[in-house]
Design a protein around this motif. Structure first.
Motif, short mmCIF file in Angstrom:
data_model
loop_
_atom_site.label_atom_id
_atom_site.label_comp_id
_atom_site.label_asym_id
_atom_site.label_seq_id
_atom_site.Cartn_x
_atom_site.Cartn_y
_atom_site.Cartn_z
N PRO A 97 0.81 -1.23 0.00
CA PRO A 97 0.00 0.00 0.00
C PRO A 97 0.84 1.28 0.00
O PRO A 97 0.53 2.23 -0.71
N THR A 98 1.92 1.29 0.80
CA THR A 98 2.75 2.50 0.86
C THR A 98 3.45 2.78 -0.47
O THR A 98 3.77 3.93 -0.77
N ASP A 99 3.69 1.74 -1.27
CA ASP A 99 4.32 1.96 -2.56
C ASP A 99 3.41 2.75 -3.50
O ASP A 99 3.89 3.50 -4.36
N TRP A 100 2.10 2.61 -3.33
CA TRP A 100 1.16 3.39 -4.14
C TRP A 100 1.24 4.87 -3.78
O TRP A 100 1.28 5.74 -4.67
N ILE A 101 1.27 5.18 -2.50
CA ILE A 101 1.36 6.57 -2.07
C ILE A 101 2.69 7.17 -2.49
O ILE A 101 2.77 8.32 -2.95
N ASP A 102 3.77 6.40 -2.34
CA ASP A 102 5.09 6.89 -2.70
C ASP A 102 5.21 7.14 -4.21
O ASP A 102 6.09 7.89 -4.65
N ARG A 118 -1.78 11.43 -1.86
CA ARG A 118 -0.86 12.42 -1.29
C ARG A 118 -1.43 13.84 -1.35
O ARG A 118 -1.26 14.63 -0.42
N ASP A 119 -2.12 14.19 -2.43
CA ASP A 119 -2.67 15.53 -2.56
C ASP A 119 -3.73 15.82 -1.49
O ASP A 119 -4.01 16.98 -1.18
N ALA A 120 -4.34 14.77 -0.94
CA ALA A 120 -5.37 14.93 0.09
C ALA A 120 -4.79 14.72 1.49
O ALA A 120 -5.54 14.60 2.46
N GLU A 128 2.15 1.52 6.82
CA GLU A 128 0.75 1.91 6.66
C GLU A 128 0.60 3.09 5.71
O GLU A 128 1.49 3.93 5.58
N VAL A 129 -0.57 3.14 5.06
CA VAL A 129 -1.02 4.35 4.38
C VAL A 129 -1.99 5.02 5.35
O VAL A 129 -2.94 4.39 5.83
N VAL A 130 -1.74 6.29 5.67
CA VAL A 130 -2.56 6.98 6.67
C VAL A 130 -3.12 8.26 6.05
O VAL A 130 -2.37 9.07 5.49
N CYS A 131 -4.45 8.43 6.16
CA CYS A 131 -5.09 9.63 5.62
C CYS A 131 -4.86 10.80 6.57
O CYS A 131 -4.40 10.64 7.69
#
Length: 202
Positions: A97-102, A118-120, A128-131
């Motif tokens: 999941p973190t690879d998608w954000i990165d 990332r823009d949000a 983790e991916v954290v909003c």
């Protein structure tokens, strides 16, 4: 030109950074070049149905995605905007999941399940991916850097050093504050206070 605050943050980091051992250059290693099948992100633009697909061409990646999602080929002709090349994934066995954000792509928050990018305000926190809504004070302190120091410096400037510390202790957040970040924030506030008190005097 660096601002005074940037300079203080930089020098504070140097003071608390541990000494690193000298590392000798590693001997040259001759590796046999291997062909790497490219990685792609494939999905519907604007939707959160994207998948990581390894394929030789974007068209092959699109067909593989259709097969994975159960779409008949005839119903979904190739959409160029639905296939994005992600070179940084080529050497990964598993795309996390973190690879998608990165890669500046979207993913669902690991804590609340809400869609983010990332823009949000979405970001990687460990694995983790954290909003933005789930990103906590503890996360900010663990992330470190200028944002964490500024958060502490602003708190100290507003409340005073002792009161800020007591507030963090009572809220259970003091344990998340690394000593080096706290000290850097204290130094910034003291420098700012000195500059303010000296304003207008020659």
């Amino acid at each position: 030109m660096l601002s005074r605050r940037a300079f203080v943050i930089g020098t504070s980091a140097l003071v608390v950074a541990p000494a690193l051992p000298t590392i000798s250059a590693a001997p040259a290693v001759t590796a046999t070049a291997r062909a790497i099948t490219p990685m792609w992100a494939v999905g519907t633009p604007g939707e959160f149905d994207w998948q990581a697909i390894r394929a030789a061409t974007p068209e092959e990646a699109w067909r593989a995605w259709l097969s994975e999602t159960g779409w008949p080929d005839d119903d979904r002709p190739f959409e160029k905007s639905g296939v994005q090349r992600i070179p940084q994934w080529d050497d990964l066995e598993t795309v996390r999941p973190t690879d998608w954000i990165d890669a500046d792509m979207g993913h669902c928050c690991s804590r609340c399940g809400y869609e983010t990018h990332r823009d949000a305000g979405g970001r990687s926190v460990g694995d983790e991916v954290v909003c933005e809504d789930c990103f906590s004070f503890a996360d900010l302190m663990a992330e470190g850097g200028g944002d964490a120091i500024d958060e502490l410096a602003n708190k100290i400037a507003d409340e005073g050093e002792d009161e800020a510390r007591e507030g963090l202790i009572s809220s259970g957040n003091w344990e998340h504050v690394p000593p080096d970040l706290w000290q850097a924030a204290v130094v910034i506030c003291r420098v700012d206070a000195r500059d303010t008190s000296g304003a207008g005097h020659e």
